[in-house]
Design a protein around this motif. Structure first.
Motif, PDB file in Angstrom:
ATOM      1  N   UNK A  74      93.410  68.725  44.523  1.00 28.44           N
ATOM      2  CA  UNK A  74      93.393  67.904  43.313  1.00 28.44           C
ATOM      3  C   UNK A  74      92.525  68.530  42.228  1.00 28.44           C
ATOM      4  N   UNK A  75      91.400  69.109  42.649  1.00 27.47           N
ATOM      5  CA  UNK A  75      90.511  69.768  41.680  1.00 27.47           C
ATOM      6  C   UNK A  75      91.221  70.945  41.021  1.00 27.47           C
ATOM      7  N   UNK A  76      91.932  71.739  41.814  1.00 27.50           N
ATOM      8  CA  UNK A  76      92.671  72.877  41.274  1.00 27.50           C
ATOM      9  C   UNK A  76      93.727  72.412  40.275  1.00 27.50           C
ATOM     10  N   UNK A  77      94.455  71.364  40.634  1.00 28.81           N
ATOM     11  CA  UNK A  77      95.514  70.862  39.752  1.00 28.81           C
ATOM     12  C   UNK A  77      94.923  70.342  38.445  1.00 28.81           C
ATOM     13  N   UNK A  78      93.839  69.572  38.531  1.00 31.62           N
ATOM     14  CA  UNK A  78      93.247  68.989  37.326  1.00 31.62           C
ATOM     15  C   UNK A  78      92.649  70.063  36.417  1.00 31.62           C
ATOM     16  N   UNK A  79      91.937  71.013  36.997  1.00 35.22           N
ATOM     17  CA  UNK A  79      91.365  72.083  36.177  1.00 35.22           C
ATOM     18  C   UNK A  79      92.463  72.960  35.578  1.00 35.22           C
ATOM     19  N   UNK A  80      93.529  73.174  36.347  1.00 35.91           N
ATOM     20  CA  UNK A  80      94.652  73.972  35.854  1.00 35.91           C
ATOM     21  C   UNK A  80      95.299  73.299  34.640  1.00 35.91           C
ATOM     22  N   UNK A  81      95.538  71.991  34.754  1.00 37.07           N
ATOM     23  CA  UNK A  81      96.108  71.252  33.624  1.00 37.07           C
ATOM     24  C   UNK A  81      95.172  71.266  32.432  1.00 37.07           C
ATOM     25  N   UNK A  82      93.868  71.171  32.706  1.00 38.98           N
ATOM     26  CA  UNK A  82      92.894  71.140  31.611  1.00 38.98           C
ATOM     27  C   UNK A  82      92.875  72.457  30.848  1.00 38.98           C
ATOM     28  N   UNK A  83      92.892  73.566  31.571  1.00 39.34           N
ATOM     29  CA  UNK A  83      92.788  74.869  30.912  1.00 39.34           C
ATOM     30  C   UNK A  83      94.086  75.233  30.197  1.00 39.34           C
ATOM     31  N   UNK A  84      95.228  75.012  30.850  1.00 34.54           N
ATOM     32  CA  UNK A  84      96.505  75.411  30.278  1.00 34.54           C
ATOM     33  C   UNK A  84      97.140  74.265  29.490  1.00 34.54           C
ATOM     34  N   UNK A  85      96.338  73.563  28.717  1.00 34.56           N
ATOM     35  CA  UNK A  85      96.847  72.445  27.921  1.00 34.56           C
ATOM     36  C   UNK A  85      96.960  72.777  26.440  1.00 34.56           C
ATOM     37  N   UNK A  86      96.438  73.938  26.039  1.00 29.53           N
ATOM     38  CA  UNK A  86      96.541  74.329  24.639  1.00 29.53           C
ATOM     39  C   UNK A  86      97.770  75.216  24.441  1.00 29.53           C
ATOM     40  N   UNK A  87      98.305  75.281  23.227  1.00 28.67           N
ATOM     41  CA  UNK A  87      99.484  76.129  22.995  1.00 28.67           C
ATOM     42  C   UNK A  87      99.258  77.591  23.374  1.00 28.67           C
ATOM     43  N   UNK A 113      82.801  70.689  40.129  1.00 29.50           N
ATOM     44  CA  UNK A 113      84.016  71.156  39.473  1.00 29.50           C
ATOM     45  C   UNK A 113      84.951  70.007  39.143  1.00 29.50           C
ATOM     46  N   UNK A 114      84.992  68.976  39.994  1.00 30.62           N
ATOM     47  CA  UNK A 114      85.883  67.847  39.753  1.00 30.62           C
ATOM     48  C   UNK A 114      85.329  66.930  38.678  1.00 30.62           C
ATOM     49  N   UNK A 115      84.022  66.684  38.706  1.00 28.47           N
ATOM     50  CA  UNK A 115      83.418  65.767  37.734  1.00 28.47           C
ATOM     51  C   UNK A 115      83.380  66.400  36.348  1.00 28.47           C
ATOM     52  N   UNK A 116      83.051  67.700  36.281  1.00 28.20           N
ATOM     53  CA  UNK A 116      82.907  68.381  34.988  1.00 28.20           C
ATOM     54  C   UNK A 116      84.106  69.305  34.752  1.00 28.20           C
ATOM     55  N   UNK A 117      85.269  68.714  34.575  1.00 25.79           N
ATOM     56  CA  UNK A 117      86.486  69.503  34.372  1.00 25.79           C
ATOM     57  C   UNK A 117      86.410  70.346  33.111  1.00 25.79           C
ATOM     58  N   UNK A 118      85.752  69.832  32.085  1.00 29.69           N
ATOM     59  CA  UNK A 118      85.649  70.544  30.822  1.00 29.69           C
ATOM     60  C   UNK A 118      84.916  71.876  31.003  1.00 29.69           C
ATOM     61  N   UNK A 119      83.990  71.914  31.964  1.00 27.36           N
ATOM     62  CA  UNK A 119      83.241  73.145  32.228  1.00 27.36           C
ATOM     63  C   UNK A 119      83.977  74.034  33.222  1.00 27.36           C
ATOM     64  N   UNK A 120      84.339  73.465  34.371  1.00 23.70           N
ATOM     65  CA  UNK A 120      84.899  74.269  35.458  1.00 23.70           C
ATOM     66  C   UNK A 120      86.254  74.858  35.118  1.00 23.70           C
ATOM     67  N   UNK A 121      87.039  74.199  34.260  1.00 18.97           N
ATOM     68  CA  UNK A 121      88.361  74.729  33.934  1.00 18.97           C
ATOM     69  C   UNK A 121      88.273  76.082  33.242  1.00 18.97           C
TER      70      UNK A 121
END
Length: 590
Positions: A477-490, A545-553
């Motif tokens: 779940x952490x991998x999926x959430x961080x992945x979505x967070x990082x690859x969310x910009x154009x 990594x899960x709590x601070x997605x903005x950092x870990x992503x």
């Protein structure tokens, strides 16, 4: 091995596949055992040995079976805890058993039975694995250990350890001295500029969005400003170690952003002083002098100008070394992480400065094989600087990106670079990072009490756990959430699509000419090791990594840069004639 698989080999292979499935699914907390058992699995399956009835019978001795049951029981327990008992899996099992009216077995019992079946089905492989380890690999390890502890090996080891310890001691002394020096600066002018800075942050809010789902971290920047403006009456050495900041009663010291705004904009007095001693806070070496002459908005402008200049210097340095693909990859990585975010957030800037300076150090060191030790000590210094300046944002990038540049540099000069050498550099970086960080806890505990060490250890225990406020956390779940967070910009999304298309194109080429894969496979392990480091970081620091997605992503910039460099090198080789093409276009007549 024979080309025709015997029944025993097929059974052993199936047992190995069943054995690895729970390990792959349970990689929430056990990344190292997965790698170790995966390596032994490859050794086992690729050995030039015929596995027949005699070998399998030899594996089923009582000690091997007992150890195999213990290992498989351990795997089955973690497999149940991390995967089978997960919400989605439990829901799926409930739905399945609801469709079978005559089967009156509770899903929980069935789930436990499933884990037992996994353990029993993989028992032949585990027993053979243990037999292989004790019969063949243990003597090999013993010989390696004896060679390592020979007189010449020990001299090299102790010489390297002594140099590393001296460098670490110099880093600790220099870091503490610089912090003590900047805490001698009077805070009157700093306080005025922090007041002006608080007005800037008050207009923006705590986590304002700047571009395409990228948010600033004004919360942590508020901590940095409060630390810089603190005027606690204590010695400069104590303030450098303890790092005080004021908090207001309105927020009970919980929100540094609110404390900053309430005090400097609302006029509320600080109610108490808090300490933040588990970090070095090396950024104060630059932030406190800058706040003497400018406020937060001016620091942002200066920050962006310096970052742009250093980015240009790194790219030009790569081009001068004829590392064209790494230069383009660095520029794409910089665009993917969002320059406007790095410009406006001091919190996110530290690691980017460190990885840029690390790349420059690697590029500017002499390119001779006898200077490889200098590269190791360079990574040691990068690890020390990361622990000193960083706020636990995306520290893996400070190793991964300079390491990828190091590999590209070695390959461009015609030298071979092996995976164990990369692991060696990672060990030096890790010693510097852990040693510098741990020294702060030890130093604070010796000077001012035990609470610093206990607080740090308690925080580490919490941040590496798989729980948060009663909720079970999972690595996938952490991998999926961080992945979505990082690859969310154009920009990052376009980069991801390009990488996928590049992979598909390469696979299609390999299908047409399988010899390409055999030729290129030797280039992959080092880049793959770097690309997988963020995933290992997520497994170790699962809670953080899960709590601070903005950092870990942002750790994904390491994977992006490594994969881009890898495919750039593969493309460079493919531009030359493939083995098949060379044979087809050879001389037709003498």
């Amino acid at each position: 091995m024979r080309k025709i698989m015997t029944k025993e080999k097929i059974a052993l292979l199936l047992s190995a596949v069943v054995f690895m499935m729970p390990w792959i699914l349970v990689c929430v907390r056990w990344m190292l055992p997965i790698g170790l058992f995966g390596l032994i699995l490859l050794v086992l399956l690729l050995r030039n040995t015929d596995y027949g009835v005699e070998q399998l019978r030899g594996s089923f001795r009582v000690p091997y079976v007992v150890l195999g049951l213990l290992v498989n029981g351990w795997i089955a327990r973690d497999f149940f805890d991390a995967f089978v008992s997960a919400f989605l899996t439990s829901h799926l099992l409930n739905r399945i058993f609801a469709l079978i009216p005559f089967l009156h077995i509770s899903p929980k019992i069935a789930s436990a039975a499933l884990c037992v079946v996994f353990a029993l089905l993989s028992l032949p492989f585990t027993c053979n694995l243990i037999r292989l380890f004790f019969a063949d690999l243990t003597p090999t390890f013993s010989r390696a250990i004896k060679q390592f502890f020979s007189s010449q090996g020990m001299r090299r080891f102790w010489k390297s350890a002594a140099k590393s310890a001296c460098i670490l001691l110099i880093g600790i002394t220099l870091g503490l001295g610089l912090l003590t020096a900047v805490f001698q600066i009077p805070t009157e002018r700093i306080d005025r500029n922090v007041r002006s800075s608080a007005a800037v942050l008050a207009r923006e809010d705590v986590y304002p969005t700047v571009s395409s789902n990228r948010k600033l971290d004004n919360f942590t920047d508020s901590v940095m400003l409060l630390n810089a403006a603190d005027d606690t009456e204590a010695s400069a050495l104590k303030k450098a170690v303890m790092v005080y900041r004021g908090t207001t009663t309105a927020q009970n010291g919980q929100s540094s952003y609110d404390s900053l705004v309430d005090h400097y904009i609302g006029g509320e007095a600080f109610a108490e002083k808090k300490t933040y001693a588990r970090y070095w806070h090396g950024y104060l070496v630059f932030l406190k002098p800058l706040l003497l002459v400018m406020d937060y908005s001016a620091i942002r402008i200066l920050n962006g100008a310096v970052q742009g200049l250093l980015t240009l210097i790194v790219i030009v340095s790569l081009l001068r070394k004829r590392l064209y693909c790494p230069a383009v990859s660095f520029l794409l990585m910089y665009a993917a992480i969002s320059p406007i975010l790095l410009l406006k957030s001091l919190q996110f800037s530290s690691c980017y400065y460190l990885l840029m300076l690390g790349c420059l150090v690697i590029l500017w060191l002499p390119e001779r094989s006898e200077n490889d030790k200098k590269y190791l000590y360079a990574f040691l210094c990068i690890g020390i600087a990361t622990a000193y300046f960083d706020f636990l944002t995306y520290p893996v990038a400070t190793f991964g990106i300079p390491a990828a540049v190091y590999i590209c540099l070695k390959r461009a000069s015609g030298e071979k670079h092996k995976l164990w050498e990369l692991c060696h550099t990672f060990a030096f970086w890790g010693v510097g990072y852990a040693g510098m960080w741990g020294s702060k806890w030890l130093l604070g505990t010796m000077l001012y009490g035990k609470e610093i060490m206990s607080d740090a250890l308690q925080t580490i225990s919490f941040r590496t756990s798989n729980f948060n406020e009663g909720e079970v956390l999972y690595w996938n779940n952490c991998v999926i959430q961080t992945f979505k967070k990082f690859f969310s910009t154009p920009m990052s999304l376009i980069l991801f699509v390009v990488l996928v298309l590049w992979i598909v194109r390469y696979v299609m080429k390999c299908r047409r000419d399988p010899r390409l894969l055999k030729r290129d496979i030797r280039l992959v392990p080092e880049y793959l090791f770097i690309a997988l480091l963020p995933f290992a970081w997520f497994a170790v620091m699962l809670n953080h990594s899960t709590v601070h997605l903005q950092l870990s992503s942002k750790e994904y910039i390491t994977s992006v840069f490594a994969v881009l460099c890898m495919f750039g090198e593969l493309q460079k080789r493919q531009n030359a004639k493939s083995p098949k093409e060379k044979n087809d276009t050879g001389p037709q007549s003498m």
